[in-house]
Design a protein around this motif. Structure first.
Motif, PDB file in Angstrom:
ATOM      1  N   LEU A 207       0.824  -1.213   0.000  1.00  0.00           N
ATOM      2  CA  LEU A 207       0.000   0.000   0.000  1.00  0.00           C
ATOM      3  C   LEU A 207       0.857   1.262   0.000  1.00  0.00           C
ATOM      4  O   LEU A 207       0.444   2.301  -0.528  1.00  0.00           O
ATOM      5  CB  LEU A 207      -0.940  -0.005   1.213  1.00  0.00           C
ATOM      6  CG  LEU A 207      -2.027  -1.090   1.195  1.00  0.00           C
ATOM      7  CD1 LEU A 207      -2.763  -1.133   2.522  1.00  0.00           C
ATOM      8  CD2 LEU A 207      -3.004  -0.839   0.058  1.00  0.00           C
ATOM      9  N   VAL A 296      -5.848   1.105  -3.318  1.00  0.00           N
ATOM     10  CA  VAL A 296      -5.990  -0.150  -4.057  1.00  0.00           C
ATOM     11  C   VAL A 296      -6.705   0.094  -5.378  1.00  0.00           C
ATOM     12  O   VAL A 296      -6.284  -0.401  -6.436  1.00  0.00           O
ATOM     13  CB  VAL A 296      -6.754  -1.186  -3.202  1.00  0.00           C
ATOM     14  CG1 VAL A 296      -7.038  -2.441  -4.025  1.00  0.00           C
ATOM     15  CG2 VAL A 296      -5.953  -1.548  -1.967  1.00  0.00           C
ATOM     16  N   CYS A 314      -9.411  -7.268  -1.499  1.00  0.00           N
ATOM     17  CA  CYS A 314      -9.132  -6.351  -0.380  1.00  0.00           C
ATOM     18  C   CYS A 314     -10.421  -5.917   0.312  1.00  0.00           C
ATOM     19  O   CYS A 314     -10.480  -5.833   1.549  1.00  0.00           O
ATOM     20  CB  CYS A 314      -8.359  -5.130  -0.885  1.00  0.00           C
ATOM     21  SG  CYS A 314      -6.662  -5.500  -1.385  1.00  0.00           S
TER      22      CYS A 314
END
Length: 743
Positions: A207, A296, A314
């Motif tokens: 991330l 994301v 996710c």
């Protein structure tokens, strides 16, 4: 020998058909004599035609015979060639049989050839085998320098070399030699672990890296995909599976990513059960999840293959982690604020535009297809826990309110009044505001929670009214011991009546559904009991002031014109002025109950301390006094606003009629009308009234009582009893108006 016709029946048949056809043709052409002139023409034409046909037939037969002759010649030639081949094959067979012994020597040659090929292959890869450890060192340097792609390429080459050698050994059944090869290539395991560690570190920081250094993250994904393809190829061939295969690095990628997501933030330390700490924690979760999902969606999706469905993975991971995390938090002993925050966050905030419905996440992020963040069972359980916490808080608050209210009753000043001058206190406003606020707060979560809080509020209000009634009883007991305490006892009782009325009117407004404002029967009964108790205490106070006056009934002083009833009217008027400080329905109720009390006390005095009239004049005097008293009391209550139809003093007028009746023989009819109007009158009451007259014989008394036995009465619905509360004493010596023999 058979004839040609028997051998060829078709020829005979054809000839017959031809002759028939010719005959038919000739008969058609020469049916007139003049047609015979053309016979020569027809003969020549047919002759020419037959000649032509015969020529064609001869030509066809000749061609056919020539073809048959050529075919027979070819068959003779083929037969000769076949015979020649058979002879050659026989010679070859004998030659092969003679050379069989020589072929056995070629087997050794073949084995030597295979061994030579293997040795040539080994010699060919010997430089690579000898340089393996040097390659290991180079790969390690590349890994330290984070040149992951180059390191992985060289690592794959070495792995391929090792796997080829192991595969060859496996095919030849040389399993004992495999251990030597594995020992020689043992450095591969360490390099693989080192590479994997770097890959998982990269995935764990994905991330952040997709922001700062997406190339590094993409490199890791490319290596993982290379290894995944090698795994698929080896599994598909399924002949030999090298050690360490399949690596399953793609699966490990998702596992590391999910572990990263569910890391520290979902394993927070002990939650603050008082609410502020939980609110801060939930706010941080909301901010972090939205921020990371945006990363994301906007960045990571572009760095991985589409089939990863990385955004969906996710999203589902965050969702599942939150589900488990909320269950973990709910195991704590949260207060009502904490439970409310959790319910609001899970059922409202989570799906709102502030979180999973954020414009930056839509439409790709969709949690509607996932299971609820909190199952319906867990929601119901949490709502019930919240209701119990609120119930405890409401009980505590109401108890403090009741204690304050009880202390105020003993103040040295009157209760406060509203703008119309009616007594009241802050109790209804405090109670209703508290209940309504809790119901309104619950409406922010779910309808079911609001309904639960509403039901709880009604239960607590009902219980509170019971405790308030007990407090009134306690206050009344203290007042009985000392009528000077509380100083404004009546005023506060009137204030409680107004409070009870205000509560009764406000209860319906608590219901969440405006179309359904019916007050539950049990709560209405509690309100009625509260009103009845306050009214009873007021009437008891009125009775204490009336009793000294009623004790003077009947008496000589009263009979001959005392101001006894005037004094009673003064007491009533005084209380009526106090009663005017309550609202109209209560004022009318108090007047009606006061009038019933006065009427029953007046009748009780007449019946329990009965007098006996000796003459018609005495009865006339008694009737006159009864008329004056009843009229005076009736006018008083009418003047105060109580309609005559609502008064019970009519019983005094009816009783007077029985006493004033001049002919005792008509008493049975009068008594029948009396008991019809007042069905709670007993035989003892009528017998006492007959005693008061003083002129009723035993025969008339018997007739009257017999008539009553034959006409039993049933109390109609809504009838207000007046005589059933009056107990007639055991017969004793009657009170006489004048000196003389008592009846």
């Amino acid at each position: 020998a058979s004839s040609p016709d028997e051998e060829w029946p078709e020829a005979e048949k054809a000839e017959k058909l031809a002759r028939g056809a010719a005959l038919k043709w000739a008969s058609g052409v020469f049916y007139r004599p003049e047609k015979l002139e053309g016979l020569g023409h027809y003969r020549r034409r047919e002759t020419h035609r037959n000649s032509s046909i015969q020529s064609r037939l001869k030509s066809t037969v000749q061609s056919y015979l020539e073809g048959v002759s050529a075919g027979l010649e070819q068959l003779r030639s083929a037969a000769q060639e076949v015979q020649s081949v058979c002879q050659d094959l026989g010679a070859a067979r004998w030659a092969l049989l003679d050379s069989a012994d020589h072929f056995q020597g070629l087997q050794q040659m073949r084995e030597l050839m295979e061994e030579h090929v293997q040795l040539a292959s080994v010699v060919q890869v010997l430089p690579q085998i000898f340089s393996v450890h040097e390659v290991f060192s180079h790969i390690l340097q590349l890994l330290h320098g984070q040149h992951l792609l180059e390191a992985h390429v060289e690592l794959m080459v070495v792995e391929q070399l090792r796997d080829d050698i192991l595969s060859q050994l496996h095919l030849r059944g040389l399993s004992s030699a495999q251990a030597t090869v594995l020992s020689y290539f043992s450095g591969l395991q360490e390099l693989n672990e080192s590479l994997a560690k770097q890959l998982w570190d990269i995935v764990g920081s994905s991330l952040r890296l997709v922001h700062e250094d997406p190339v590094l993250f993409v490199t890791a994904v490319r290596i993982i995909e290379r290894e995944e393809k090698i795994d698929d190829t080896l599994l598909l061939e399924a002949t030999f599976l090298p050690p360490g295969r399949p690596k399953g690095w793609r699966q490990k990628f998702f596992q590391v990513l999910q572990d990263t997501i569910t890391g520290g933030r979902f394993h927070a330390p002990h939650m603050d059960a008082e609410g502020p700490g939980l609110a801060k924690h939930l706010a941080a979760l909301q901010k972090d999840i939205v921020s990371e999902l945006r990363v994301v969606k906007d960045l990571m999706v572009q760095c991985v293959p589409a089939h990863y469905n990385i955004l969906s993975v996710c999203t589902a991971t965050y969702h599942q982690a939150l589900t488990s995390h909320l269950q973990e938090i709910l195991r704590e002993d949260l207060d009502k604020q904490g439970l409310f925050l959790l319910l609001e966050w899970a059922l409202r905030v989570y799906h709102s535009p502030e979180m999973m419905g954020h414009p930056d996440l839509l439409p790709e992020v969709d949690v509607s297809a996932l299971d609820p963040l909190m199952s319906p069972e867990l929601v119901d359980q949490t709502e019930r826990r919240y209701v119990m916490k609120v119930k405890a808080s409401v009980f505590e608050w109401m108890q403090r309110t009741l204690e304050v209210e009880f202390k105020e009753w003993f103040r040295e000043e009157e209760p406060e009044t509203d703008h119309q001058g009616f007594f009241q206190s802050a109790l209804p406003a405090i109670v209703m505001q508290m209940l309504n606020e809790n119901i309104q707060v619950a409406s922010l979560i779910t309808d079911s929670l609001q309904q639960k809080i509403y039901n709880m509020a009604l239960e607590e209000l009902e219980a509170f009214l019971g405790r308030l009634r007990e407090a009134l009883v306690q206050c009344g007991k203290e007042h009985q011991q000392d009528r000077a305490v509380p100083k404004y006892y009546i005023s506060y009782l009137l204030a409680m009546l107004n409070n009870n009325l205000a509560l009764s009117k406000s209860v319906s407004s608590l219901h969440p559904d405006t179309a359904c404002r019916e007050v539950p029967a049990s709560l209405q009964a509690a309100l009625d009991r509260m009103q009845k108790k306050a009214t009873q205490l007021l009437l008891e106070e009125l009775l204490l002031d009336l009793q000294p006056l009623c004790l003077q009934l009947p008496s000589r002083k009263w009979l001959f014109g005392s101001q006894l009833v005037g004094s009673i009217c003064e007491v009533i008027d005084k209380y009526a002025k106090d009663f005017s400080r309550v609202r109209k329905p209560l004022f009318t109720l108090l007047l009606a109950e006061s009038e019933l009390l006065v009427a029953s006390q007046y009748l009780r005095a007449l019946l329990q301390r009965k007098m006996v009239c000796k003459s018609q004049e005495e009865r006339g005097q008694l009737c006159h006094r009864l008329l004056q008293d009843a009229t005076q009391l009736r006018e008083l209550f009418c003047g105060l606003g109580l309609d005559q139809s609502q008064q019970s003093l009519e019983a005094v007028f009816a009783l007077r009629e029985l006493i004033c009746l001049k002919d005792p023989a008509l008493l049975s009819l009068e008594v029948l009308g009396f008991i019809t109007k007042y069905p709670d009158v007993s035989d003892e009451h009528i017998s006492t009234l007959l005693d008061i007259r003083g002129d009723v014989s035993k025969e008339v008394r018997h007739v009257v009582l017999e008539m009553m036995a034959q006409h039993p009465q049933v109390l109609p619905e809504g009838y207000r009893p007046i005589f059933s509360t009056i107990l007639v004493p055991v017969p004793e010596l009657p009170f006489c108006l004048r000196k003389g023999k008592c009846a």
